[in-house]
Every structure is written in C-alpha cells, then in structure tokens.
Design an enzyme around this catalytic site. Structure first.
Site, PDB file in Angstrom:
ATOM      1  N   GLU A   1       1.008  -1.098  -0.002  1.00 14.08           N
ATOM      2  CA  GLU A   1       0.193   0.085  -0.004  1.00 14.08           C
ATOM      3  C   GLU A   1       0.895   1.415   0.058  1.00 14.08           C
ATOM      4  OE1 GLU A   1      -3.387   0.519  -0.372  1.00 14.08           O
ATOM      5  OE2 GLU A   1      -4.258  -1.365   0.452  1.00 14.08           O
TER       6      GLU A   1
ATOM      7  N   CYS B   1      -2.400   9.519   2.353  1.00 15.40           N
ATOM      8  CA  CYS B   1      -1.788   8.972   1.282  1.00 15.40           C
ATOM      9  C   CYS B   1      -2.733   9.469   0.064  1.00 15.40           C
ATOM     10  CB  CYS B   1      -1.891   7.499   1.011  1.00 15.40           C
ATOM     11  SG  CYS B   1      -3.254   6.745   1.897  1.00 15.40           S
TER      12      CYS B   1
HETATM   13  P1  NAD Z   1       8.306   5.117   4.674  1.00 15.32           P
HETATM   14  O1  NAD Z   1       8.059   4.223   3.781  1.00 15.32           O
HETATM   15  O2  NAD Z   1       9.383   6.066   4.795  1.00 15.32           O
HETATM   16  O3  NAD Z   1       8.215   4.110   6.032  1.00 15.32           O
HETATM   17  C1  NAD Z   1       7.263   3.319   6.283  1.00 15.32           C
HETATM   18  C2  NAD Z   1       7.559   2.278   7.189  1.00 15.32           C
HETATM   19  O4  NAD Z   1       8.970   1.568   6.314  1.00 15.32           O
HETATM   20  C3  NAD Z   1       8.274   2.758   8.584  1.00 15.32           C
HETATM   21  O5  NAD Z   1       7.986   1.787   9.597  1.00 15.32           O
HETATM   22  C4  NAD Z   1       9.875   2.571   8.061  1.00 15.32           C
HETATM   23  O6  NAD Z   1      10.609   2.680   9.565  1.00 15.32           O
HETATM   24  C5  NAD Z   1       9.837   1.448   7.164  1.00 15.32           C
HETATM   25  N1  NAD Z   1      11.180   1.192   6.479  1.00 15.32           N
HETATM   26  C6  NAD Z   1      11.827   2.323   6.034  1.00 15.32           C
HETATM   27  N2  NAD Z   1      12.806   1.721   5.413  1.00 15.32           N
HETATM   28  C7  NAD Z   1      12.704   0.340   5.055  1.00 15.32           C
HETATM   29  C8  NAD Z   1      13.264  -0.742   4.344  1.00 15.32           C
HETATM   30  N3  NAD Z   1      14.076  -0.457   3.578  1.00 15.32           N
HETATM   31  N4  NAD Z   1      12.545  -1.788   4.497  1.00 15.32           N
HETATM   32  C9  NAD Z   1      11.720  -2.112   5.534  1.00 15.32           C
HETATM   33  N5  NAD Z   1      10.859  -1.043   6.221  1.00 15.32           N
HETATM   34  C10 NAD Z   1      11.580   0.098   6.119  1.00 15.32           C
HETATM   35  O7  NAD Z   1       6.861   5.955   4.801  1.00 15.32           O
HETATM   36  P2  NAD Z   1       6.190   7.020   5.831  1.00 15.32           P
HETATM   37  O8  NAD Z   1       7.085   8.180   5.802  1.00 15.32           O
HETATM   38  O9  NAD Z   1       6.186   6.217   7.257  1.00 15.32           O
HETATM   39  O10 NAD Z   1       4.734   6.954   5.444  1.00 15.32           O
HETATM   40  C11 NAD Z   1       4.257   8.158   4.340  1.00 15.32           C
HETATM   41  C12 NAD Z   1       4.051   7.337   3.297  1.00 15.32           C
HETATM   42  O11 NAD Z   1       3.118   6.309   3.312  1.00 15.32           O
HETATM   43  C13 NAD Z   1       3.432   8.016   2.103  1.00 15.32           C
HETATM   44  O12 NAD Z   1       4.148   7.825   0.774  1.00 15.32           O
HETATM   45  C14 NAD Z   1       2.188   7.559   2.246  1.00 15.32           C
HETATM   46  O13 NAD Z   1       1.461   8.027   0.903  1.00 15.32           O
HETATM   47  C15 NAD Z   1       1.914   6.158   2.452  1.00 15.32           C
HETATM   48  N6  NAD Z   1       1.029   5.701   3.053  1.00 15.32           N
HETATM   49  C16 NAD Z   1       0.139   4.933   2.044  1.00 15.32           C
HETATM   50  C17 NAD Z   1      -1.137   4.643   2.414  1.00 15.32           C
HETATM   51  C18 NAD Z   1      -1.804   3.344   1.475  1.00 15.32           C
HETATM   52  O14 NAD Z   1      -3.035   3.194   2.100  1.00 15.32           O
HETATM   53  N7  NAD Z   1      -1.592   3.689   0.249  1.00 15.32           N
HETATM   54  C19 NAD Z   1      -1.362   4.748   3.884  1.00 15.32           C
HETATM   55  C20 NAD Z   1      -0.706   5.745   4.618  1.00 15.32           C
HETATM   56  C21 NAD Z   1       0.503   6.137   4.103  1.00 15.32           C
END
Ligand code: NAD
Length: 445
Positions: free
Chosen positions: A224, A258
């Site tokens: 997602e 998002c």
């Molecule tokens: P992010 O991708 O930076 O981090 C998300 C999670 O992944 C965190 O827990 C982080 O620690 C972890 N992470 C970071 N690098 C990683 C790796 N290499 N391997 C595994 N895990 C890792 O996102 P964010 O800044 O926390 O959230 C915002 C983003 O999430 C935006 O792009 C938003 O659009 C998206 N989002 C999407 C939805 C949806 O339903 N499609 C919902 C909410 C947020």
C-alpha cells in the site's frame, strides 16, 4: 543507539522512548512467532476471532487516553485522533467477523473445495501518518487467517504503537502478536528474515526496496504505497461543493494522507470562481497543536518533511505559480493553508507526493488535456472528478484504484482500500483483501 525517542511534533519535546530491536531480537521474535503460530493456526476460525475480539474489547475503555497519545505523538487534533483510535477499536471485531467469512472453505465443483490456510509469520510494516489504522487493517485479517504477526511501527510514532498493539499482544497467546521497534534498519532485517509475508504501508521508494529484498525467497507482499491524487473540476460542476472538497481533501491530516488531493485541474471557464471560493474556504483553516480548540491543521511530522513541503512550494513559485494564499514563507512545524494556481508539469508538486496542506491548481481548456495531466503520474492511488453531464465518462478514463465522482475517493462499507500503478498492489479490507493473508489450497475428494 539502543533507544528510540519520540517527539511531540508541535513542540519538539521528547515525550517518551522505546527500545530498538537488535538484529538478534528480530531473529528471536521470528523464531518465537513461528512457534506460536503452530498452536494459533490450529485453532478454529471462530476461536481465533473470539480471542481477537476479546483483545480489542480490552481497549474500549482506553480510547480517550490512547487518542490523546496518538494526537500528541503524530499531531492530528483530538477529534481526528479519536476517530482513528475509536475506529480501529471498533474495526477489530468487524474485521474479525468479516475475515472469518472470507476464510471459510468453499465448494467450487463436485468433490472440490477451496481452503484458506495460514501462511506462517506475517511482518506488518506501518507508516506514521495513520499509525493505528493502517497497521490495524492488516493485522486483524492476518491473525484471523491463523498467522502470527510481527509489527514494525514507524520510528516517528513508536509510543502509540507500543501501547495500542502491545496491549493487544498481551491479551493474545504469547508470541502471536509482537511489536519490534526501530527505523528502516529493523524493517530491512525483518524483511530479510524468515517471515513468509510482508504487508507494507508506506512510501513507493521503500516499497521498491522491500520487493527487492523479498525476491530471494519470493515472499508474499501487500504493498500500500503513496499517491499523488488528482482532482478534475469540470465546467458544469457544482463549484461550491468542488471547492469545499478541494480544500478538505488537500488539508486533511495537514495534507499528510496517502489520498490527499495533490493536484487540481479546473476548466478555465469556471477557474476564477473556483479559485476565489477555494481561497475563502482555505482562509478559515487554522494551524496549531492538537489540544487547541478550533485547530484543523496540525504540525508537519518533522523538520525534514516540513522542509520538503516548503521546498515544493518554493519550487512552484520559482517556476511561475501564483500564490493565492500562504506560500513558501512558513515557520516550522506548521504550514499555513496554502493555495497556488498556474501549476505546470515541471513542478515538484506535480511530480511528487508533497504531503502538506497545499491546494495546487492548474487551468485546462479541454477535458482530454485534464485527463492526460491527471494520469501523468507513476502513482494511481485515488482520483476525483466533480462535474455534471459527462462526469462518468471522465471518471472511466482515470487511472487509479479508488475513484470519487462528486465526492471523495475511497468508498465506504467493506470496499477495499486499493491502489493502481506504482501506488502498489494488494489491499486493505474486503474478502479478497483478507484472503491475501492465506494460502489457497484446492482439495479434491
Ligand atoms: P516510509 O516508507 O518512509 O516508512 C514506512 C515504514 O517502513 C516505517 O515503519 C519505516 O521505518 C519502514 N522502513 C523504512 N525503510 C525500510 C526498508 N528499507 N525496509 C523495510 N522497512 C522500511 O513511509 P512513511 O513516511 O512512514 O509514510 C508516508 C508514506 O506512506 C507516504 O508515501 C504515504 O502516501 C504512504 N501511505 C500509504 C497508504 C496507503 O494506504 N496506500 C496509507 C498511509 C500512508
């Protein structure tokens, strides 16, 4: 560094800390989850649903306290935090019963049935913007399917995850649900570990990395990812309704959503009236901390993200956009309501996810041009069109998983939360969504 400090984004004050999971702790948690899964997966669907429902019931009396913690740590106001926490608590039982129905064996032909069996250990990796709801929607079906779950919350919202999901974990058999804290390093270790599935909600960039790391063992994935949702306003749209939605859709959760409306394309014939109305409405929004009355735009989660939003606005200004309200002069941690017009495709706001309370408007001459601009993105989470006659035909041409026609995208009831293109695949909710957490078996007798 062994601890992770959490900050109130309104004040920058430290509000608590949690232990970061070491590489060894990640492996131990996976081993424990794998053992616990055997007994958990052997229970009936109904027994698992009863245990999950009981665990959620244990949170009902704490909704107010948990909402305050979420608001303080993430920055959304008390009413919105209450909606997220209260919604997640009540969704527990709802999702559990919906998932039970989804995982029942089904006859498909004489003597042949489909069975839905657990996969093993599921890693749920969650973002900070809706730290309770996003994790919740994946954890419940994963558990009901008979998997054990390891949650890795965002490093920006560890406390609410520790308390909310930690309490659920305590109410379930040992090892069935665990919370591992840390940043991307812990996420990467978990993805590379011996889990069978990764259910991820977060950015596109991290989604790419998780896919690559999952390739060697062909892990199951739910992705997602982010969005850059467009909105089209046709000449025959109800301008007042469109303007209200444009502002609310751009400013919700301080734009950190998002499905935030990131790009608006309005027919030149009604553009002036639309822009005026948008500015009138946007002016009424007020920035401030979560506990202040009347606030509906909270702080941006951290300094880096604040700088990203400011730099996107500044880039638009430098490339010729007109500032109708707000602009790039902003004082952290807030972004005052900002309305820009005269956007063009070379601007960062058009190309990337800005994640801030910015209404970004372009005028169009033909519907074909509007549709081309709306679809000109790798993302395809949601898309919205406001209009009268002909609106359905425009909606049909939009490349997104969730389309809103004269209303917001995302639907209601048990509709899945689903993206298209590089907004990911796999989804939250619905019977098909729940079944992602199971192994389908075809059994013929
Ligand atoms: P992010 O991708 O930076 O981090 C998300 C999670 O992944 C965190 O827990 C982080 O620690 C972890 N992470 C970071 N690098 C990683 C790796 N290499 N391997 C595994 N895990 C890792 O996102 P964010 O800044 O926390 O959230 C915002 C983003 O999430 C935006 O792009 C938003 O659009 C998206 N989002 C999407 C939805 C949806 O339903 N499609 C919902 C909410 C947020």
């Amino acid at each position: 560094m062994t601890t992770l400090v959490s900050y109130d984004p309104s004040t920058g004050e430290a509000i608590g800390e949690v232990d970061i999971a070491t590489a060894q702790a990640v492996n131990e948690a996976v081993t424990q989850a794998s053992k616990a899964q055997k007994a958990w997966g052997a229970l009936t669907l109904e027994a698992r649903a009863a245990a999950v429902t009981k665990a959620y019931d244990g949170l009902i009396e704490q909704v107010a306290a948990l909402s305050d913690l979420l608001a303080k740590e993430q920055g959304k106001d008390r009413r919105r935090a209450n909606g997220e926490v209260g919604g997640a608590v009540s969704m527990g039982e709802y999702l559990a019963s919906e998932a039970v129905a989804a995982f029942k064996s089904q006859p498909v032909a004489r003597g042949t049935e489909l069975q839905y069996r657990p996969l093993g250990v599921v890693a749920v990796i969650a973002p900070w913007n809706y730290p309770v709801m996003m994790a919740n929607n994946l954890i419940v079906p994963a558990l009901i399917a008979g998997n054990s779950v390891i949650l890795k919350p965002s490093e920006h919202t560890p406390l609410i995850a520790e308390v909310f999901f930690g309490q659920l974990a305590e109410a379930l058999p040992d090892g069935v649900l665990q919370v591992l804290q840390g940043d991307g390093d812990v996420g990467r270790a978990l993805v590379s570990s011996d889990v069978q599935m990764v259910a991820f909600t977060g950015s596109k960039a991290v989604g790419h990395d998780i896919m690559a790391r999952s390739a060697p063992t062909l892990k199951r994935l739910v992705m997602e990812l982010g969005g850059n949702d467009p909105m089209i306003v046709m000449a025959n749209a109800n301008i007042d309704n469109a303007a209200y939605f444009a502002v609310a859709g751009s400013f919700e959760n301080a734009g950190q959503m998002c499905t935030s409306i990131e790009r608006i394309y309005v027919d030149r014939a009604v553009a002036e009236a639309f822009e005026q109305r948008v500015v009138q409405i946007a002016r009424q929004y007020k920035t401030g901390p979560w506990h202040q009355a009347g606030v509906n735009i909270g702080p941006i989660i951290n300094a880096k993200q604040h700088q990203t939003v400011v730099s996107h606005i500044a880039d638009a200004e430098a490339k010729g956009a007109t500032v109708l309200l707000g602009g790039s002069e902003q004082t952290a941690p807030y972004i005052k309501p900002t309305v820009l017009t005269g956007m063009s495709r070379d601007m960062l706001i058009e190309q990337q996810e800005t994640f801030g309370p910015v209404v970004a408007i372009s005028r169009f001459d033909t519907v074909d041009e509007a549709v081309a601009r709306a679809n000109d993105s790798d993302y395809g989470l949601g898309a919205v069109v406001f209009g009268g006659a002909g609106v359905e035909a425009v909606a049909e041409r939009l490349e997104a998983g969730m389309i809103g026609i004269n209303q917001g995208q995302g639907g209601g009831g048990n509709a899945p939360w689903v993206g298209a293109k590089q907004s990911g695949y796999g989804y939250h909710g619905s019977a098909e969504g729940h079944r992602q957490f199971s192994q389908v078996r075809v059994v013929s007798r």
